[in-house]
Motif scaffolding. Sequence first.
Motif, PDB file in Angstrom:
ATOM      1  N   GLU A 110      22.169  11.505 112.897  1.00  0.00           N
ATOM      2  CA  GLU A 110      22.610  12.385 112.017  1.00  0.00           C
ATOM      3  C   GLU A 110      21.293  13.042 111.613  1.00  0.00           C
ATOM      4  O   GLU A 110      19.996  12.457 111.647  1.00  0.00           O
ATOM      5  CB  GLU A 110      22.923  11.870 110.550  1.00  0.00           C
ATOM      6  CG  GLU A 110      23.464  12.806 109.695  1.00  0.00           C
ATOM      7  CD  GLU A 110      23.956  11.959 108.301  1.00  0.00           C
ATOM      8  OE1 GLU A 110      25.348  12.181 108.170  1.00  0.00           O
ATOM      9  OE2 GLU A 110      23.248  11.510 107.933  1.00  0.00           O
ATOM     10  N   ARG A 154      18.926  16.576 109.813  1.00  0.00           N
ATOM     11  CA  ARG A 154      19.020  17.760 108.912  1.00  0.00           C
ATOM     12  C   ARG A 154      17.885  18.408 109.339  1.00  0.00           C
ATOM     13  O   ARG A 154      16.847  17.677 109.136  1.00  0.00           O
ATOM     14  CB  ARG A 154      19.091  17.180 107.439  1.00  0.00           C
ATOM     15  CG  ARG A 154      20.441  16.549 107.100  1.00  0.00           C
ATOM     16  CD  ARG A 154      20.047  16.073 105.521  1.00  0.00           C
ATOM     17  NE  ARG A 154      21.493  15.418 105.127  1.00  0.00           N
ATOM     18  CZ  ARG A 154      22.705  16.012 104.683  1.00  0.00           C
ATOM     19  NH1 ARG A 154      22.246  17.441 104.365  1.00  0.00           N
ATOM     20  NH2 ARG A 154      23.430  15.332 104.253  1.00  0.00           N
ATOM     21  N   LYS A 164      28.212  19.928 111.375  1.00  0.00           N
ATOM     22  CA  LYS A 164      29.022  19.754 110.364  1.00  0.00           C
ATOM     23  C   LYS A 164      28.831  20.762 109.138  1.00  0.00           C
ATOM     24  O   LYS A 164      29.749  21.200 108.653  1.00  0.00           O
ATOM     25  CB  LYS A 164      28.466  18.493 109.581  1.00  0.00           C
ATOM     26  CG  LYS A 164      28.673  17.264 110.267  1.00  0.00           C
ATOM     27  CD  LYS A 164      28.182  16.010 109.784  1.00  0.00           C
ATOM     28  CE  LYS A 164      28.691  14.890 110.519  1.00  0.00           C
ATOM     29  NZ  LYS A 164      28.114  13.505 109.822  1.00  0.00           N
ATOM     30  N   HIS A 220      22.966  21.282 109.811  1.00  0.00           N
ATOM     31  CA  HIS A 220      23.117  19.554 109.722  1.00  0.00           C
ATOM     32  C   HIS A 220      23.905  19.310 110.786  1.00  0.00           C
ATOM     33  O   HIS A 220      25.228  19.801 110.967  1.00  0.00           O
ATOM     34  CB  HIS A 220      24.182  19.374 108.273  1.00  0.00           C
ATOM     35  CG  HIS A 220      24.301  17.919 108.054  1.00  0.00           C
ATOM     36  ND1 HIS A 220      25.410  17.727 107.307  1.00  0.00           N
ATOM     37  CD2 HIS A 220      23.887  16.987 108.655  1.00  0.00           C
ATOM     38  CE1 HIS A 220      25.277  16.420 106.926  1.00  0.00           C
ATOM     39  NE2 HIS A 220      24.597  15.769 107.711  1.00  0.00           N
ATOM     40  N   SER A 278      25.333  16.275 113.949  1.00  0.00           N
ATOM     41  CA  SER A 278      25.470  15.013 114.519  1.00  0.00           C
ATOM     42  C   SER A 278      25.610  14.737 116.097  1.00  0.00           C
ATOM     43  O   SER A 278      26.126  15.871 116.673  1.00  0.00           O
ATOM     44  CB  SER A 278      26.773  14.258 113.883  1.00  0.00           C
ATOM     45  OG  SER A 278      27.913  14.836 114.445  1.00  0.00           O
TER      46      SER A 278
END
Length: 899
Positions: free
Chosen positions: A47, A49, A75, A79, A81
């Motif tokens: 994940e 950011r 996302k 952001h 994944s």
Amino acid sequence: MSKGFLLLVMLLFMAAEISLAQNVITINVLNPPENVAPGGYLTLFYEVRTDFDVKKDSLVVPESWQVILSKKQIKKTFHYSFIVTVSISRMTSAGQYPLTLLLFDANGRFCQKTSYVTIDTYRKIDVQAISSFDYAKEGDTLQIAYLIQNEGNTLEKLKLQSSSGIIGVDKQEIEIAANKTIQVNVRQFIPKTSTNYWLLSSDLKVWMADSTRPIISLTNVPVYSYQNKKNDPYLRFPIEVGGAYNHFETGGFRYASYQYSVKGTGFLDFKNQHFLDFTIQGPNQVYSSAMGTYDLYSLQYSYKNKTNLELGDYVLSLNNLMEFGRFGRGFHLDQSFNKIGVVGFYSSPRFYPNQKETGGVSIYYKPKANLRYSLDFLSKNTFSNDTWFNAKLLGLTVRYQGMNFRLTTELSGNLANGTRDFAAFNRIYYQLNRFHLSSDLIYAGKNFYGFYHNSWQAVNGLTYQINKKISLALQSNYTHVNPSYDFLSMNLSPYFSSNSIWLNYEFKSNNRLMLSYNIEEKEDRKDVQQFHFRDNYGRIAYLNNSPKVNLWLESRFGESYNYLLKAEQQKNTSLRINVQPQVRVVRWLWLGSFLEYQRTAKFIQNNVLTDYYFYGFSSRILFGSKFNMSFSYRNNYAPDELVQQRSFIDMRAEFQLKSHKLSLSGGRAFIPTYGQTSDNSLFFTIKYAVRINTPLVKNKHLGAIRGRVSNVNGISTQGVLVQLGNKKFLTDANGNFFFNDLIPDSYYLSLDKSTLQEGMLTKEVLPLQVAVKPNKTTKVPIPVVKSGGIKGAIDLVENSKKSDLLKEKPAIWIKIANDKETLYTKVKENGSFFFKELKPGQWKIDVSIQGNTDRYQIENFNPLITVETDTETDLSYTVKVKERKIMFSNKNFQLTSKK
């Protein structure tokens, strides 16, 4: 402003910008990697950011690893994944390896996240025989090839051993790198036997370092004889006739005598239903019964193992309590009727003067093969307290033997001299997972007159197997027994007690270290006691048992209490060191020695430390089955060891040539008696015996074999050599052969392949087992066919992803089999393989790739091949590494980790 000041302001601004950017860039691994096995797969979920748009991502993996999937999902703005799947090479060694995720923006700026994955140590050794033999012949040398494969990811040190052959490597300990193979040949000579057919076992045992259990590959090869071992039409009963000269010295007296002996053992009929064993030995020389110079007349007869009769001299063993090993003269009859049996017996003891006529009966019931109940009755005339009287004993025995539980329980009561008493015996062995429990309990009352009298014993042990190498044990032994041994096996049975705790460490299959703490007490039973002491000591012992060296080391140190002294003088230190090495000098010669040192005060009448030195040596010589000899010498024994027969000098030699046997035995021995402290005797015996195979009855029901080597497509079969044992026959113009006057039995028939035309094979696998029946002619057709062959090639190719397939080419084996034969071959470096002289028909083919076969895929593979006559079938296969496919779902999954 100066240029320097402006430059400083710009640097501070850039540092602040970078710091700000670093603060907002976060990369989290939602499933931190755990330990992974080599050859496996690892999937990571990231994940991310950031403060920039990720234009490119890359996962840096160790060399030979492959990224087989990389998928990015957005996302929201900045952001992301990431899902990444990595294939881990099977050849990856154990340790920690970095996985680094790199993220790039449009200007090449990047950030990274490094995670570490631990690769487990994977140890696996595979051993398999790659030689295939349909049969072997007596007198030949058989060589079996074994393939040792290290399918693990670490270097292995291996120890090789074969119980039946010679290993064709210079050293018995080798090293094999990860994912490598080694071929080892085991060679053994095929001896001659007395049978037409038997199975020869070839084996290779491989021990990994620090392993207590070997990896074993076992191959059985049928062996048949060139000679017909049962062409004698007579049933013969082997009888051994001989004589002996005995010389014995004791107490200043010398004795010499001659004895004759006649022994016979064997079946009395062709169906092996009636069995007879007899011994005639005399005359009686009773100056030392322990030397075996007494007369002996015994006969044993058995019918179908249901009727068993013993006449003359025999050993009566009814049970542990009532009669356990009494040598006497009489009879013993055991008749079984399926699950029920009856035993009747009578015996007059020969070497135990405190007992006379003994008789009784036993009825037993066996509902299962491992369960037996018996009700026993015994009556005997016995002597005790200066009186002869009759003792009647009745007992019940239960015996059960399972895999993890064994039980023997006996209860017995007696009526003797107007009094009643009882005795009990219980023996248990129980295994529960890592726990092993054993227990022996004996009780016999003061007025019980069985094998034990006024006795009790409790021997218990509990062992816990911590792991494969280490075990912990608790043991206790309280023995206060009065057994009624025959003078043939004199044992004064001192009173004894012991409690100990043991730690055993078996760090190799043939090396063991033992640590223990012991508390022991031993008391002489004789009226004039030679010893009565207690030992509290720690003990360390080491055992090495290898093919060329055996070594036993033991050291004890502690305190001794001499109870023959006054209380204030009893305590003193005690030390004992024992060394027993044995070395195999050459293949036929073993040499050994014995060294023991004791420093103690427990054997003398004052509290003075005394040094005791015991030493000796031994040798063993073994030349095949014709000559063997052993010799041992020991200077002395400690006083507490002279409670049973002990040998100071022992020599045995035996020379056997065909049916003649010459043997020599002798030595100097200590024989304990109740009336004196020592009976140091010198003796030797020379024996000669000849074996005579006495004919009993002629077998009139002989059989014959008629056969034909049939031609195919007009090919001539004349002059083919057919062999049946030592009988040979050349086929006539029509391929016919004959063998007459054969004793009913199973024979093995073969052809001399050199007498067949080139390229011809028998349709059936030879040698062919033929059952000859009485008064019948067995017909044996042997068709021959023209052979075919298989020529093949395997192509190793890369798939769409990079792999290590061509960097480290795996070993590939091809196996083909039909319903009667199995053949192997290894694919050559250029990928080719061949099978020649194959029987026409359908064969099943199998490809085995070193390591994990499931990791590879074989294209255009057909497991069934048809071999045609006089034709070479071409095969071609392509081998690739399997591509792993991952299917994605449109559903969203929330991944969280709890802290």
